[in-house]
Write an enzyme that holds these catalytic residues in place. Structure first.
Site, PDB file in Angstrom:
ATOM      1  N   ASP A 183       7.919 -18.382  -6.931  1.00  0.00           N
ATOM      2  CA  ASP A 183       9.060 -17.760  -6.656  1.00  0.00           C
ATOM      3  C   ASP A 183      10.340 -17.888  -7.691  1.00  0.00           C
ATOM      4  O   ASP A 183      11.529 -17.859  -7.300  1.00  0.00           O
ATOM      5  CB  ASP A 183       9.682 -17.539  -5.240  1.00  0.00           C
TER       6      ASP A 183
ATOM      7  N   HIS B 152      10.559 -11.128  -1.832  1.00  0.00           N
ATOM      8  CA  HIS B 152      10.655 -12.289  -1.327  1.00  0.00           C
ATOM      9  C   HIS B 152      11.609 -12.362  -0.059  1.00  0.00           C
ATOM     10  O   HIS B 152      12.809 -11.742  -0.245  1.00  0.00           O
ATOM     11  CB  HIS B 152      10.912 -13.284  -2.236  1.00  0.00           C
TER      12      HIS B 152
ATOM     13  N   SER C 232      15.007 -10.689  -1.976  1.00  0.00           N
ATOM     14  CA  SER C 232      14.823 -10.709  -3.315  1.00  0.00           C
ATOM     15  C   SER C 232      13.602  -9.957  -3.724  1.00  0.00           C
ATOM     16  O   SER C 232      12.518 -10.026  -3.243  1.00  0.00           O
ATOM     17  CB  SER C 232      14.955 -12.031  -3.857  1.00  0.00           C
TER      18      SER C 232
ATOM     19  N   ASN D 172       7.369  -9.038  -7.010  1.00  0.00           N
ATOM     20  CA  ASN D 172       7.120  -9.516  -5.934  1.00  0.00           C
ATOM     21  C   ASN D 172       8.279  -9.372  -5.220  1.00  0.00           C
ATOM     22  O   ASN D 172       9.490  -9.518  -5.399  1.00  0.00           O
ATOM     23  CB  ASN D 172       6.739 -11.096  -5.925  1.00  0.00           C
TER      24      ASN D 172
HETATM   25  C1  GRF Z   1       7.550  -9.754   3.533  1.00  0.00           C
HETATM   26  O1  GRF Z   1       8.655 -10.315   4.076  1.00  0.00           O
HETATM   27  C2  GRF Z   1       6.903 -10.362   2.360  1.00  0.00           C
HETATM   28  O2  GRF Z   1       8.390 -10.932   1.443  1.00  0.00           O
HETATM   29  C3  GRF Z   1       6.569 -11.759   2.769  1.00  0.00           C
HETATM   30  O3  GRF Z   1       5.655 -11.163   3.717  1.00  0.00           O
HETATM   31  C4  GRF Z   1       6.350 -10.255   4.173  1.00  0.00           C
HETATM   32  C5  GRF Z   1       5.357  -8.888   4.289  1.00  0.00           C
HETATM   33  O4  GRF Z   1       5.435  -7.919   5.153  1.00  0.00           O
HETATM   34  N1  GRF Z   1       6.104 -12.335   1.788  1.00  0.00           N
HETATM   35  P1  GRF Z   1       4.718  -6.633   5.204  1.00  0.00           P
HETATM   36  O5  GRF Z   1       3.137  -7.023   5.107  1.00  0.00           O
HETATM   37  O6  GRF Z   1       5.185  -5.761   3.953  1.00  0.00           O
HETATM   38  O7  GRF Z   1       5.028  -5.953   6.272  1.00  0.00           O
END
Ligand code: GRF
Length: 197
Positions: free
Chosen positions: A144, A108, A135, A106
């Site tokens: 997370d 984050h 991260s 994932n």
């Molecule tokens: C990213 O910052 C991810 O970590 C968070 O939502 C955002 C998603 O962005 N959970 P995208 O859809 O890849 O543009």
């Protein structure tokens, strides 16, 4: 060649970065399918790159467990080596996590273990910190809380809003994700050896 299933909920800019990286013949991973829990805008990237998609809408199921069972069954049909949560905004039921981890990662938008959860950028701003980060982690049964694969600090600038800060974080997130998948594919990052921080 490492086969990836990528799960999204939103715009999919991290997905797009992976698709662009994987269009280089030398990059040792390929996205074989893209899934979502809703009608995600990021499916447009799947169309642009000719990658099959699947949708398992959370709202079509009576509970999280039955949704998770269907999602897992669909993912497993693809025989992926790695499942990437790339802006996937639903907590997976524990049995889905246990079936896939450690081959489940994932991204984050914070420097974990700081600011876990769905509002990592907002929470960092509210805390008034001078730096936050991005991260990439292995997903475990917590929120997370899994082993950290890669992370980088990002300064919070005067006048930052959630949107401006998140945009800068996502630039780093995309780079970390592409590099982490490369390292996993090359065997320089061994998911099975990672233990919780
Ligand atoms: C990213 O910052 C991810 O970590 C968070 O939502 C955002 C998603 O962005 N959970 P995208 O859809 O890849 O543009």
């Amino acid at each position: 060649m490492l086969k990836l299933v990528v799960l999204i909920s939103g715009g999919g800019s991290n997905l797009r970065a992976l698709l662009e990286a994987a269009s280089d013949a030398d990059y040792p991973a390929r996205v074989i399918a893209i899934g979502a829990d809703r009608d995600a805008d990021g499916f447009e990237h799947a169309e642009a790159f000719g990658i099959p998609t699947f949708s398992v809408p959370f709202t079509s199921f009576p509970d999280r467990e039955s949704w998770g069972d269907e999602l897992l069954a669909t993912i497993e049909q693809w025989g992926a080596d790695l499942v990437v949560l790339s802006g996937f905004m639903r907590l997976l039921p524990i049995r889905v996590v246990e079936a896939l981890t450690p081959h489940l990662i994932n991204t984050h938008p914070a420097y974990l273990p700081e600011f876990p959860g769905a509002h990592g950028v907002r929470d960092a701003l509210a805390a008034g910190v001078s730096q936050t980060g991005a991260s990439v982690i292995v997903v475990d049964g917590g929120v997370d809380s899994g082993p950290i694969l890669s992370q980088e600090r990002i300064p919070v600038l005067p006048g930052d809003t959630e949107s401006t800060l998140h945009d800068r974080i996502k630039v780093v997130e995309r780079r970390l994700l592409v590099q982490s998948v490369l390292d996993i594919a090359n065997g320089t990052l061994d998911l099975t050896e990672k233990t919780p921080a």
